[in-house]
Design a protein around this motif. Sequence first.
Motif, PDB file in Angstrom:
ATOM      1  N   ASN A  91       0.640  -1.025   0.031  1.00  0.00           N
ATOM      2  CA  ASN A  91       0.118  -0.079  -0.097  1.00  0.00           C
ATOM      3  C   ASN A  91       0.840   1.241  -0.043  1.00  0.00           C
ATOM      4  O   ASN A  91       0.361   2.351   0.132  1.00  0.00           O
ATOM      5  N   GLY A  92       2.164   1.133  -0.207  1.00  0.00           N
ATOM      6  CA  GLY A  92       3.151   2.262  -0.554  1.00  0.00           C
ATOM      7  C   GLY A  92       3.369   2.964   0.836  1.00  0.00           C
ATOM      8  O   GLY A  92       4.042   4.010   0.988  1.00  0.00           O
ATOM      9  N   ILE A  93       3.248   2.226   1.955  1.00  0.00           N
ATOM     10  CA  ILE A  93       3.499   2.822   3.224  1.00  0.00           C
ATOM     11  C   ILE A  93       5.200   2.501   3.753  1.00  0.00           C
ATOM     12  O   ILE A  93       5.562   2.916   4.528  1.00  0.00           O
ATOM     13  N   ALA A  94       5.456   1.288   3.294  1.00  0.00           N
ATOM     14  CA  ALA A  94       6.676   0.815   3.466  1.00  0.00           C
ATOM     15  C   ALA A  94       7.394   0.107   2.236  1.00  0.00           C
ATOM     16  O   ALA A  94       6.626  -0.200   1.109  1.00  0.00           O
ATOM     17  N   THR A  95       8.750  -0.119   2.479  1.00  0.00           N
ATOM     18  CA  THR A  95       9.296  -1.216   1.620  1.00  0.00           C
ATOM     19  C   THR A  95       9.656  -2.252   2.458  1.00  0.00           C
ATOM     20  O   THR A  95      10.126  -2.024   3.714  1.00  0.00           O
ATOM     21  N   ALA A  96       9.703  -3.316   1.686  1.00  0.00           N
ATOM     22  CA  ALA A  96      10.022  -4.572   2.821  1.00  0.00           C
ATOM     23  C   ALA A  96      10.612  -5.652   1.862  1.00  0.00           C
ATOM     24  O   ALA A  96      10.185  -5.927   0.967  1.00  0.00           O
ATOM     25  N   GLY A  97      11.657  -6.042   2.367  1.00  0.00           N
ATOM     26  CA  GLY A  97      12.466  -7.156   2.091  1.00  0.00           C
ATOM     27  C   GLY A  97      12.115  -8.508   2.791  1.00  0.00           C
ATOM     28  O   GLY A  97      11.271  -8.450   3.465  1.00  0.00           O
ATOM     29  N   LYS A  98      13.152  -9.555   2.789  1.00  0.00           N
ATOM     30  CA  LYS A  98      12.750 -10.582   3.633  1.00  0.00           C
ATOM     31  C   LYS A  98      12.942 -10.244   4.911  1.00  0.00           C
ATOM     32  O   LYS A  98      12.055 -10.930   5.639  1.00  0.00           O
ATOM     33  N   GLY A  99      13.710  -9.507   5.588  1.00  0.00           N
ATOM     34  CA  GLY A  99      13.958  -9.360   6.989  1.00  0.00           C
ATOM     35  C   GLY A  99      13.898  -7.926   7.325  1.00  0.00           C
ATOM     36  O   GLY A  99      13.537  -7.501   8.524  1.00  0.00           O
ATOM     37  N   ASN A 100      14.215  -7.053   6.561  1.00  0.00           N
ATOM     38  CA  ASN A 100      14.005  -5.556   6.844  1.00  0.00           C
ATOM     39  C   ASN A 100      13.502  -4.518   5.779  1.00  0.00           C
ATOM     40  O   ASN A 100      13.393  -5.208   4.643  1.00  0.00           O
ATOM     41  N   GLY A 101      13.250  -3.393   6.076  1.00  0.00           N
ATOM     42  CA  GLY A 101      12.826  -2.508   5.264  1.00  0.00           C
ATOM     43  C   GLY A 101      12.590  -1.147   5.601  1.00  0.00           C
ATOM     44  O   GLY A 101      13.412  -0.718   6.730  1.00  0.00           O
ATOM     45  N   THR A 102      11.564  -0.211   5.069  1.00  0.00           N
ATOM     46  CA  THR A 102      11.778   1.175   5.264  1.00  0.00           C
ATOM     47  C   THR A 102      10.399   1.492   5.454  1.00  0.00           C
ATOM     48  O   THR A 102       9.601   1.170   4.914  1.00  0.00           O
ATOM     49  N   LEU A 103      10.122   2.077   6.583  1.00  0.00           N
ATOM     50  CA  LEU A 103       8.794   2.875   6.836  1.00  0.00           C
ATOM     51  C   LEU A 103       8.695   4.285   6.335  1.00  0.00           C
ATOM     52  O   LEU A 103       9.815   5.213   6.678  1.00  0.00           O
ATOM     53  N   LYS A 104       7.997   4.502   5.433  1.00  0.00           N
ATOM     54  CA  LYS A 104       7.826   5.796   4.837  1.00  0.00           C
ATOM     55  C   LYS A 104       6.963   6.881   5.598  1.00  0.00           C
ATOM     56  O   LYS A 104       5.827   6.744   5.873  1.00  0.00           O
ATOM     57  N   MET A 105       7.606   7.508   6.342  1.00  0.00           N
ATOM     58  CA  MET A 105       7.070   8.365   7.281  1.00  0.00           C
ATOM     59  C   MET A 105       5.966   9.073   6.895  1.00  0.00           C
ATOM     60  O   MET A 105       4.896   9.484   7.355  1.00  0.00           O
ATOM     61  N   THR A 106       6.036   9.891   5.511  1.00  0.00           N
ATOM     62  CA  THR A 106       5.047  10.874   5.130  1.00  0.00           C
ATOM     63  C   THR A 106       3.864  10.110   4.977  1.00  0.00           C
ATOM     64  O   THR A 106       2.703  10.405   4.942  1.00  0.00           O
ATOM     65  N   ALA A 107       4.068   8.759   4.149  1.00  0.00           N
ATOM     66  CA  ALA A 107       2.790   8.041   3.946  1.00  0.00           C
ATOM     67  C   ALA A 107       2.247   7.508   5.035  1.00  0.00           C
ATOM     68  O   ALA A 107       0.968   7.562   5.275  1.00  0.00           O
ATOM     69  N   TYR A 108       3.057   7.073   5.878  1.00  0.00           N
ATOM     70  CA  TYR A 108       2.320   6.658   7.310  1.00  0.00           C
ATOM     71  C   TYR A 108       1.723   7.479   8.040  1.00  0.00           C
ATOM     72  O   TYR A 108       0.646   7.231   8.634  1.00  0.00           O
ATOM     73  N   LEU A 109       2.184   8.832   8.113  1.00  0.00           N
ATOM     74  CA  LEU A 109       1.567   9.976   8.779  1.00  0.00           C
ATOM     75  C   LEU A 109       0.283  10.264   8.196  1.00  0.00           C
ATOM     76  O   LEU A 109      -0.786  10.597   8.838  1.00  0.00           O
ATOM     77  N   LYS A 110       0.348  10.203   6.742  1.00  0.00           N
ATOM     78  CA  LYS A 110      -1.111  10.497   6.089  1.00  0.00           C
ATOM     79  C   LYS A 110      -1.986   9.423   6.231  1.00  0.00           C
ATOM     80  O   LYS A 110      -3.260   9.857   6.574  1.00  0.00           O
ATOM     81  N   ALA A 111      -1.696   8.186   6.424  1.00  0.00           N
ATOM     82  CA  ALA A 111      -2.485   7.044   6.822  1.00  0.00           C
ATOM     83  C   ALA A 111      -3.032   7.516   8.304  1.00  0.00           C
ATOM     84  O   ALA A 111      -4.368   7.060   8.372  1.00  0.00           O
ATOM     85  N   ALA A 112      -2.121   7.887   9.159  1.00  0.00           N
ATOM     86  CA  ALA A 112      -2.955   8.046  10.484  1.00  0.00           C
ATOM     87  C   ALA A 112      -3.800   9.429  10.481  1.00  0.00           C
ATOM     88  O   ALA A 112      -4.810   9.187  11.326  1.00  0.00           O
ATOM     89  N   GLN A 113      -3.335  10.496   9.865  1.00  0.00           N
ATOM     90  CA  GLN A 113      -4.264  11.458   9.562  1.00  0.00           C
ATOM     91  C   GLN A 113      -5.644  11.286   9.205  1.00  0.00           C
ATOM     92  O   GLN A 113      -6.593  11.676   9.545  1.00  0.00           O
ATOM     93  N   ASP A 114      -5.620  10.238   8.100  1.00  0.00           N
ATOM     94  CA  ASP A 114      -6.969   9.691   7.586  1.00  0.00           C
ATOM     95  C   ASP A 114      -7.558   8.611   8.479  1.00  0.00           C
ATOM     96  O   ASP A 114      -8.572   7.995   7.919  1.00  0.00           O
ATOM     97  N   ASN A 115      -7.206   8.256   9.604  1.00  0.00           N
ATOM     98  CA  ASN A 115      -7.753   7.289  10.389  1.00  0.00           C
ATOM     99  C   ASN A 115      -7.863   5.854   9.667  1.00  0.00           C
ATOM    100  O   ASN A 115      -8.784   5.057   9.851  1.00  0.00           O
ATOM    101  N   LYS A 116      -6.742   5.738   8.762  1.00  0.00           N
ATOM    102  CA  LYS A 116      -6.893   4.566   7.952  1.00  0.00           C
ATOM    103  C   LYS A 116      -6.971   3.109   9.033  1.00  0.00           C
ATOM    104  O   LYS A 116      -6.235   3.245  10.023  1.00  0.00           O
ATOM    105  N   THR A 117      -7.677   2.327   8.660  1.00  0.00           N
ATOM    106  CA  THR A 117      -7.637   0.954   9.500  1.00  0.00           C
ATOM    107  C   THR A 117      -7.174  -0.294   8.467  1.00  0.00           C
ATOM    108  O   THR A 117      -6.659   0.018   7.478  1.00  0.00           O
ATOM    109  N   TRP A 118      -6.785  -1.460   8.870  1.00  0.00           N
ATOM    110  CA  TRP A 118      -5.896  -2.350   8.147  1.00  0.00           C
ATOM    111  C   TRP A 118      -6.851  -2.926   7.175  1.00  0.00           C
ATOM    112  O   TRP A 118      -6.609  -3.186   6.107  1.00  0.00           O
ATOM    113  N   GLN A 119      -8.108  -2.989   7.815  1.00  0.00           N
ATOM    114  CA  GLN A 119      -9.257  -3.430   6.669  1.00  0.00           C
ATOM    115  C   GLN A 119      -9.430  -2.373   5.266  1.00  0.00           C
ATOM    116  O   GLN A 119      -9.694  -3.305   4.291  1.00  0.00           O
ATOM    117  N   GLN A 120      -8.937  -1.410   5.468  1.00  0.00           N
ATOM    118  CA  GLN A 120      -9.029  -0.593   4.191  1.00  0.00           C
ATOM    119  C   GLN A 120      -7.753  -0.571   3.443  1.00  0.00           C
ATOM    120  O   GLN A 120      -7.743  -0.063   2.227  1.00  0.00           O
TER     121      GLN A 120
END
Length: 318
Positions: A91-120
């Motif tokens: 969903n474009g909020i992170a990049t993930a390999g086998k065991g590590n990755g990156t949390l994209k903070m701008t995308a994550y904060l946008k999801a938090a601002q929009d009250n995103k649920t896992w189901q969405q």
Amino acid sequence: MIGSEKAEFFTDPDVVKALAAKGYTVETETSGSWAMEGLDLKGYDFAFPGSQAPAEELAKKYGVRQPLPRPFYSPLVVVAHRNAAEVLAANGIATAGKGNGTLKMTAYLKAAQDNKTWQQLKGADRYGELTGTLFVSTTDPTSSNSGALYLAAASYVAAGGRVAADTSAVDQTAPLMRKLISVQGAQQTSSDAAFRDFVSGVGNPLVLVYESQVASLLMRGESVDDLTVLYPDTTANSDHTVVPLTEEGRSLGELLSTDKELRKLAVRHGFRPQDASAEFAAATAAHTTYLNQKLTGVRQAPVPASKVLHEMARQARG
């Protein structure tokens, strides 16, 4: 008086032995790093919070001379169960390999601002455990270092790359910071307890911890099959800083910084010695599946002054 994330280091028999060889017996008590300011530390030799800001406040309170020893540091990371990391990546909020990755903070904060649920989020319906609001579990920012540093990094990103310098800057990001904290409900006061809960499979699928806790687990050879370590693309490093309250305390802080054996043991507990990336890289060479040794793609957010960060934490808690 130490932050809980260093408790296992000081109780390690090899650390006790190495300190004894230099003439030291160290007895420790634990406290949230930001809660140390409210304690009476008369009679203690040193305080050892998890970052520089609370250490500077303690140094002012007790009239401690500079410089303060900073033996090692650790970046903040988000530990995720693999299913959760894969869904975030899809969903474009992170990049993930086998065991590590990156949390994209701008995308994550946008999801938090929009009250995103896992189901969405697309793909989450395949995993029954991914339900409810999407959020990262943290410790209480009013008392604990990792929770406060999380707000420092999040507010920096939310403000477009500006560090909060005063109350008006805090006010601008306060609604989002409050949302990040209030959605969590009851918070742990210790990153150690939060990490143990995650490893045992209890609680939220995304938990903010210190990289040192993950690295230590890996070097102990414990099973981590379901683990993905997400490095926020903007994070805050935890500079573990000694506040010497006696000359013995200062000598100990300097010893932790300079003694070869103690530095080696600090690395074994997952900490990165200051100015010695090669030591950490060599010790964790077998664990690069999970660890981003060179912190590639990770930006360091400046931490606001202690007074400002206190106000940010207070407002975030509502």
